[in-house]
Scaffold this motif. Structure first.
Motif, PDB file in Angstrom:
ATOM      1  N   GLY A  23      42.677  -7.158 -41.525  1.00 16.15           N
ATOM      2  CA  GLY A  23      43.656  -7.703 -40.590  1.00 16.15           C
ATOM      3  C   GLY A  23      44.532  -8.746 -41.251  1.00 16.15           C
ATOM      4  N   SER A  24      45.780  -8.807 -40.834  1.00 18.53           N
ATOM      5  CA  SER A  24      46.693  -9.818 -41.346  1.00 18.53           C
ATOM      6  C   SER A  24      47.731 -10.141 -40.284  1.00 18.53           C
ATOM      7  CB  SER A  24      47.376  -9.331 -42.625  1.00 18.53           C
ATOM      8  OG  SER A  24      48.144  -8.172 -42.379  1.00 18.53           O
ATOM      9  N   GLY A  25      48.333 -11.313 -40.421  1.00 23.24           N
ATOM     10  CA  GLY A  25      49.375 -11.717 -39.483  1.00 23.24           C
ATOM     11  C   GLY A  25      48.866 -12.370 -38.216  1.00 23.24           C
ATOM     12  N   PHE A  26      47.592 -12.637 -38.152  1.00 22.31           N
ATOM     13  CA  PHE A  26      47.010 -13.327 -36.997  1.00 22.31           C
ATOM     14  C   PHE A  26      45.743 -14.050 -37.457  1.00 22.31           C
ATOM     15  CE2 PHE A  26      43.422 -10.427 -35.920  1.00 22.31           C
ATOM     16  CZ  PHE A  26      43.726  -9.361 -36.750  1.00 22.31           C
ATOM     17  N   THR A  27      45.244 -14.926 -36.579  1.00 22.17           N
ATOM     18  CA  THR A  27      44.024 -15.670 -36.906  1.00 22.17           C
ATOM     19  C   THR A  27      42.822 -14.768 -36.639  1.00 22.17           C
ATOM     20  OG1 THR A  27      45.137 -17.721 -36.271  1.00 22.17           O
ATOM     21  CG2 THR A  27      42.730 -17.781 -36.497  1.00 22.17           C
ATOM     22  N   PHE A  28      42.416 -14.064 -37.684  1.00 19.52           N
ATOM     23  CA  PHE A  28      41.394 -13.024 -37.546  1.00 19.52           C
ATOM     24  C   PHE A  28      40.127 -13.546 -36.870  1.00 19.52           C
ATOM     25  CE2 PHE A  28      39.699  -8.938 -38.756  1.00 19.52           C
ATOM     26  CZ  PHE A  28      38.346  -9.162 -38.962  1.00 19.52           C
ATOM     27  N   SER A  29      39.678 -14.727 -37.254  1.00 20.69           N
ATOM     28  CA  SER A  29      38.404 -15.247 -36.743  1.00 20.69           C
ATOM     29  C   SER A  29      38.469 -15.609 -35.262  1.00 20.69           C
ATOM     30  CB  SER A  29      37.973 -16.463 -37.552  1.00 20.69           C
ATOM     31  OG  SER A  29      38.956 -17.485 -37.462  1.00 20.69           O
ATOM     32  N   GLY A  30      39.664 -15.640 -34.681  1.00 18.10           N
ATOM     33  CA  GLY A  30      39.805 -15.964 -33.273  1.00 18.10           C
ATOM     34  C   GLY A  30      39.838 -14.744 -32.367  1.00 18.10           C
ATOM     35  N   TYR A  31      39.755 -13.557 -32.944  1.00 22.00           N
ATOM     36  CA  TYR A  31      39.847 -12.309 -32.205  1.00 22.00           C
ATOM     37  C   TYR A  31      38.513 -11.577 -32.217  1.00 22.00           C
ATOM     38  CZ  TYR A  31      45.005 -12.356 -32.082  1.00 22.00           C
ATOM     39  OH  TYR A  31      46.315 -12.656 -31.845  1.00 22.00           O
ATOM     40  N   SER A  32      38.211 -10.903 -31.111  1.00 14.91           N
ATOM     41  CA  SER A  32      37.157  -9.904 -31.170  1.00 14.91           C
ATOM     42  C   SER A  32      37.797  -8.597 -31.660  1.00 14.91           C
ATOM     43  CB  SER A  32      36.479  -9.704 -29.815  1.00 14.91           C
ATOM     44  OG  SER A  32      37.426  -9.455 -28.801  1.00 14.91           O
ATOM     45  N   MET A  33      36.996  -7.767 -32.301  1.00 14.74           N
ATOM     46  CA  MET A  33      37.508  -6.579 -32.955  1.00 14.74           C
ATOM     47  C   MET A  33      36.758  -5.347 -32.454  1.00 14.74           C
ATOM     48  SD  MET A  33      39.841  -7.782 -34.949  1.00 14.74           S
ATOM     49  CE  MET A  33      40.173  -6.345 -35.985  1.00 14.74           C
ATOM     50  N   GLY A  34      37.402  -4.208 -32.553  1.00 14.08           N
ATOM     51  CA  GLY A  34      36.746  -2.996 -32.084  1.00 14.08           C
ATOM     52  C   GLY A  34      37.179  -1.767 -32.856  1.00 14.08           C
ATOM     53  N   TRP A  35      36.450  -0.694 -32.600  1.00 13.88           N
ATOM     54  CA  TRP A  35      36.795   0.619 -33.139  1.00 13.88           C
ATOM     55  C   TRP A  35      36.839   1.618 -31.986  1.00 13.88           C
ATOM     56  CZ3 TRP A  35      38.116   1.581 -38.144  1.00 13.88           C
ATOM     57  CH2 TRP A  35      37.762   0.626 -39.106  1.00 13.88           C
ATOM     58  N   PHE A  36      37.854   2.450 -32.014  1.00 10.57           N
ATOM     59  CA  PHE A  36      37.977   3.582 -31.109  1.00 10.57           C
ATOM     60  C   PHE A  36      38.102   4.845 -31.965  1.00 10.57           C
ATOM     61  CE2 PHE A  36      38.784   2.166 -26.692  1.00 10.57           C
ATOM     62  CZ  PHE A  36      38.739   0.798 -26.893  1.00 10.57           C
ATOM     63  N   ARG A  37      37.938   5.979 -31.338  1.00  8.28           N
ATOM     64  CA  ARG A  37      38.159   7.240 -32.024  1.00  8.28           C
ATOM     65  C   ARG A  37      38.808   8.237 -31.080  1.00  8.28           C
ATOM     66  NH1 ARG A  37      31.837   9.183 -32.887  1.00  8.28           N
ATOM     67  NH2 ARG A  37      31.358   9.589 -30.678  1.00  8.28           N
ATOM     68  N   GLN A  38      39.519   9.176 -31.669  1.00  9.37           N
ATOM     69  CA  GLN A  38      40.178  10.205 -30.878  1.00  9.37           C
ATOM     70  C   GLN A  38      40.093  11.535 -31.592  1.00  9.37           C
ATOM     71  OE1 GLN A  38      44.283   9.414 -29.807  1.00  9.37           O
ATOM     72  NE2 GLN A  38      44.105  10.724 -28.006  1.00  9.37           N
ATOM     73  N   SER A  39      39.543  12.510 -30.889  1.00 15.67           N
ATOM     74  CA  SER A  39      39.455  13.874 -31.396  1.00 15.67           C
ATOM     75  C   SER A  39      40.616  14.678 -30.835  1.00 15.67           C
ATOM     76  CB  SER A  39      38.126  14.508 -30.969  1.00 15.67           C
ATOM     77  OG  SER A  39      37.040  13.737 -31.408  1.00 15.67           O
ATOM     78  N   PRO A  40      40.998  15.774 -31.514  1.00 17.01           N
ATOM     79  CA  PRO A  40      42.114  16.592 -31.014  1.00 17.01           C
ATOM     80  C   PRO A  40      41.878  17.053 -29.582  1.00 17.01           C
ATOM     81  CG  PRO A  40      41.529  17.241 -33.232  1.00 17.01           C
ATOM     82  CD  PRO A  40      40.471  16.261 -32.789  1.00 17.01           C
ATOM     83  N   GLY A  41      42.856  16.832 -28.746  1.00 14.29           N
ATOM     84  CA  GLY A  41      42.775  17.287 -27.368  1.00 14.29           C
ATOM     85  C   GLY A  41      41.967  16.395 -26.453  1.00 14.29           C
ATOM     86  N   LYS A  42      41.468  15.283 -26.983  1.00 16.24           N
ATOM     87  CA  LYS A  42      40.646  14.378 -26.173  1.00 16.24           C
ATOM     88  C   LYS A  42      41.297  13.006 -26.091  1.00 16.24           C
ATOM     89  CE  LYS A  42      36.171  16.547 -27.135  1.00 16.24           C
ATOM     90  NZ  LYS A  42      34.773  16.329 -27.585  1.00 16.24           N
ATOM     91  N   GLU A  43      40.866  12.262 -25.088  1.00 17.52           N
ATOM     92  CA  GLU A  43      41.363  10.894 -24.941  1.00 17.52           C
ATOM     93  C   GLU A  43      40.670   9.973 -25.950  1.00 17.52           C
ATOM     94  OE1 GLU A  43      42.535  10.941 -20.176  1.00 17.52           O
ATOM     95  OE2 GLU A  43      40.945   9.632 -20.921  1.00 17.52           O
ATOM     96  N   SER A  44      41.299   8.835 -26.159  1.00 23.16           N
ATOM     97  CA  SER A  44      40.712   7.838 -27.037  1.00 23.16           C
ATOM     98  C   SER A  44      39.381   7.369 -26.464  1.00 23.16           C
ATOM     99  CB  SER A  44      41.674   6.662 -27.165  1.00 23.16           C
ATOM    100  OG  SER A  44      41.183   5.715 -28.070  1.00 23.16           O
ATOM    101  N   GLU A  45      38.387   7.243 -27.339  1.00 20.59           N
ATOM    102  CA  GLU A  45      37.034   6.885 -26.917  1.00 20.59           C
ATOM    103  C   GLU A  45      36.594   5.581 -27.576  1.00 20.59           C
ATOM    104  OE1 GLU A  45      32.504   8.799 -27.098  1.00 20.59           O
ATOM    105  OE2 GLU A  45      33.989   9.368 -28.586  1.00 20.59           O
ATOM    106  N   PHE A  46      36.078   4.668 -26.780  1.00 17.87           N
ATOM    107  CA  PHE A  46      35.509   3.436 -27.303  1.00 17.87           C
ATOM    108  C   PHE A  46      34.300   3.761 -28.169  1.00 17.87           C
ATOM    109  CE2 PHE A  46      34.113  -0.888 -27.494  1.00 17.87           C
ATOM    110  CZ  PHE A  46      32.734  -0.849 -27.342  1.00 17.87           C
TER     111      PHE A  46
END
Length: 124
Positions: A23-46
Protein backbone atom coordinates in the motif's frame (compact mmCIF):
# COMPACT_ATOMS: atom_id res chain seq x y z
CA UNK A 1 -4.14 5.55 -2.52
CA UNK A 2 -2.50 2.67 -4.34
CA UNK A 3 -2.69 -1.04 -3.63
CA UNK A 4 -0.37 -3.26 -5.62
CA UNK A 5 -1.10 -6.97 -5.33
CA UNK A 6 1.28 -9.69 -6.45
CA UNK A 7 1.99 -13.36 -6.00
CA UNK A 8 -0.75 -14.96 -8.04
CA UNK A 9 -0.10 -17.77 -10.45
CA UNK A 10 -0.86 -21.33 -11.44
CA UNK A 11 -0.66 -24.02 -8.79
CA UNK A 12 -1.83 -27.61 -8.50
CA UNK A 13 -4.56 -28.56 -6.08
CA UNK A 14 -3.11 -29.03 -2.62
CA UNK A 15 -0.39 -26.49 -3.25
CA UNK A 16 0.33 -23.13 -1.67
CA UNK A 17 0.71 -19.52 -2.70
CA UNK A 18 1.36 -16.31 -0.83
CA UNK A 19 -0.20 -13.10 -2.07
CA UNK A 20 1.27 -9.75 -1.13
CA UNK A 21 -0.21 -6.28 -1.35
CA UNK A 22 1.86 -3.15 -0.96
CA UNK A 23 0.00 0.00 0.00
CA UNK A 24 1.07 3.56 -0.66
CA UNK A 25 -0.40 7.04 -0.56
CA UNK A 26 -2.14 6.59 2.78
CA UNK A 27 -1.33 5.85 6.41
CA UNK A 28 -1.24 2.09 6.07
CA UNK A 29 -1.14 1.35 9.81
CA UNK A 30 -4.38 3.30 10.32
CA UNK A 31 -6.42 1.12 7.97
CA UNK A 32 -7.87 -2.34 8.27
CA UNK A 33 -7.12 -4.43 5.20
CA UNK A 34 -8.89 -7.20 3.37
CA UNK A 35 -8.89 -9.62 0.49
CA UNK A 36 -11.76 -10.38 -1.86
CA UNK A 37 -11.92 -12.71 -4.83
CA UNK A 38 -14.01 -12.95 -7.95
CA UNK A 39 -14.48 -15.92 -10.23
CA UNK A 40 -15.82 -15.61 -13.80
CA UNK A 41 -19.56 -15.10 -13.76
CA UNK A 42 -19.72 -14.69 -9.99
CA UNK A 43 -19.98 -11.76 -7.65
CA UNK A 44 -17.07 -10.55 -5.60
CA UNK A 45 -16.62 -12.70 -2.50
CA UNK A 46 -15.16 -11.68 0.85
CA UNK A 47 -12.13 -13.81 1.78
CA UNK A 48 -10.46 -12.30 4.86
CA UNK A 49 -9.75 -9.11 6.71
CA UNK A 50 -7.35 -7.91 9.40
CA UNK A 51 -7.48 -4.96 11.75
CA UNK A 52 -4.90 -2.19 11.91
CA UNK A 53 -2.59 -3.91 14.37
CA UNK A 54 -2.90 -7.42 13.01
CA UNK A 55 -4.23 -8.98 16.19
CA UNK A 56 -7.76 -9.54 14.93
CA UNK A 57 -8.66 -11.40 11.78
CA UNK A 58 -11.80 -12.67 10.08
CA UNK A 59 -12.27 -15.28 7.35
CA UNK A 60 -15.03 -16.61 5.19
CA UNK A 61 -15.92 -20.15 6.19
CA UNK A 62 -14.62 -21.80 3.02
CA UNK A 63 -11.02 -20.72 3.68
CA UNK A 64 -10.81 -21.09 7.46
CA UNK A 65 -7.88 -23.28 8.43
CA UNK A 66 -6.31 -22.97 4.97
CA UNK A 67 -5.72 -19.23 4.49
CA UNK A 68 -3.94 -16.81 6.82
CA UNK A 69 -4.04 -13.05 6.52
CA UNK A 70 -1.26 -11.02 8.09
CA UNK A 71 0.34 -7.62 7.80
CA UNK A 72 3.64 -5.85 8.27
CA UNK A 73 3.00 -2.18 8.97
CA UNK A 74 6.70 -1.38 8.74
CA UNK A 75 6.59 -2.55 5.12
CA UNK A 76 3.08 -1.25 4.37
CA UNK A 77 2.20 -4.73 3.19
CA UNK A 78 -0.62 -7.19 3.78
CA UNK A 79 -0.29 -10.87 2.95
CA UNK A 80 -2.59 -13.78 2.24
CA UNK A 81 -0.95 -17.16 2.77
CA UNK A 82 -3.00 -19.82 0.99
CA UNK A 83 -2.48 -23.53 1.64
CA UNK A 84 -4.28 -26.71 0.58
CA UNK A 85 -5.58 -24.86 -2.44
CA UNK A 86 -8.61 -26.22 -4.25
CA UNK A 87 -9.82 -25.66 -7.81
CA UNK A 88 -12.73 -23.66 -6.40
CA UNK A 89 -10.21 -21.13 -5.04
CA UNK A 90 -9.48 -20.11 -8.62
CA UNK A 91 -10.26 -16.41 -8.93
CA UNK A 92 -8.85 -12.95 -9.27
CA UNK A 93 -7.87 -11.86 -5.77
CA UNK A 94 -8.20 -8.22 -4.80
CA UNK A 95 -6.49 -6.39 -1.98
CA UNK A 96 -8.71 -3.84 -0.27
CA UNK A 97 -8.37 -1.10 2.34
CA UNK A 98 -10.93 0.12 4.89
CA UNK A 99 -10.21 3.52 6.45
CA UNK A 100 -11.71 2.24 9.72
CA UNK A 101 -8.82 0.81 11.68
CA UNK A 102 -10.99 -1.84 13.31
CA UNK A 103 -13.85 -2.14 10.85
CA UNK A 104 -15.45 -5.58 10.55
CA UNK A 105 -17.74 -5.45 7.56
CA UNK A 106 -17.64 -8.12 4.87
CA UNK A 107 -19.37 -6.22 2.11
CA UNK A 108 -17.39 -4.76 -0.79
CA UNK A 109 -18.97 -1.47 0.21
CA UNK A 110 -17.07 -1.57 3.51
CA UNK A 111 -13.77 -1.13 1.67
CA UNK A 112 -13.04 2.25 0.12
CA UNK A 113 -9.97 1.28 -1.88
CA UNK A 114 -9.22 -1.67 -4.18
CA UNK A 115 -6.10 -2.90 -5.91
CA UNK A 116 -5.89 -4.19 -9.46
CA UNK A 117 -6.16 -7.88 -8.63
CA UNK A 118 -3.92 -10.88 -9.09
CA UNK A 119 -5.04 -14.12 -10.73
CA UNK A 120 -4.84 -17.40 -8.85
CA UNK A 121 -5.48 -20.55 -10.87
CA UNK A 122 -5.67 -23.91 -9.13
CA UNK A 123 -5.55 -26.93 -11.40
CA UNK A 124 -7.09 -30.25 -10.45
Amino acid sequence: VQLQASGGGLVQAGGSLRLSCAGSGFTFSGYSMGWFRQSPGKESEFVARINWSGDNTMYTDSVKGRFTISRDNAKNTVYLQMKSLKPEDTAVYYCTADPRASGWGRSPHDFAYWGQGTLVTVSS
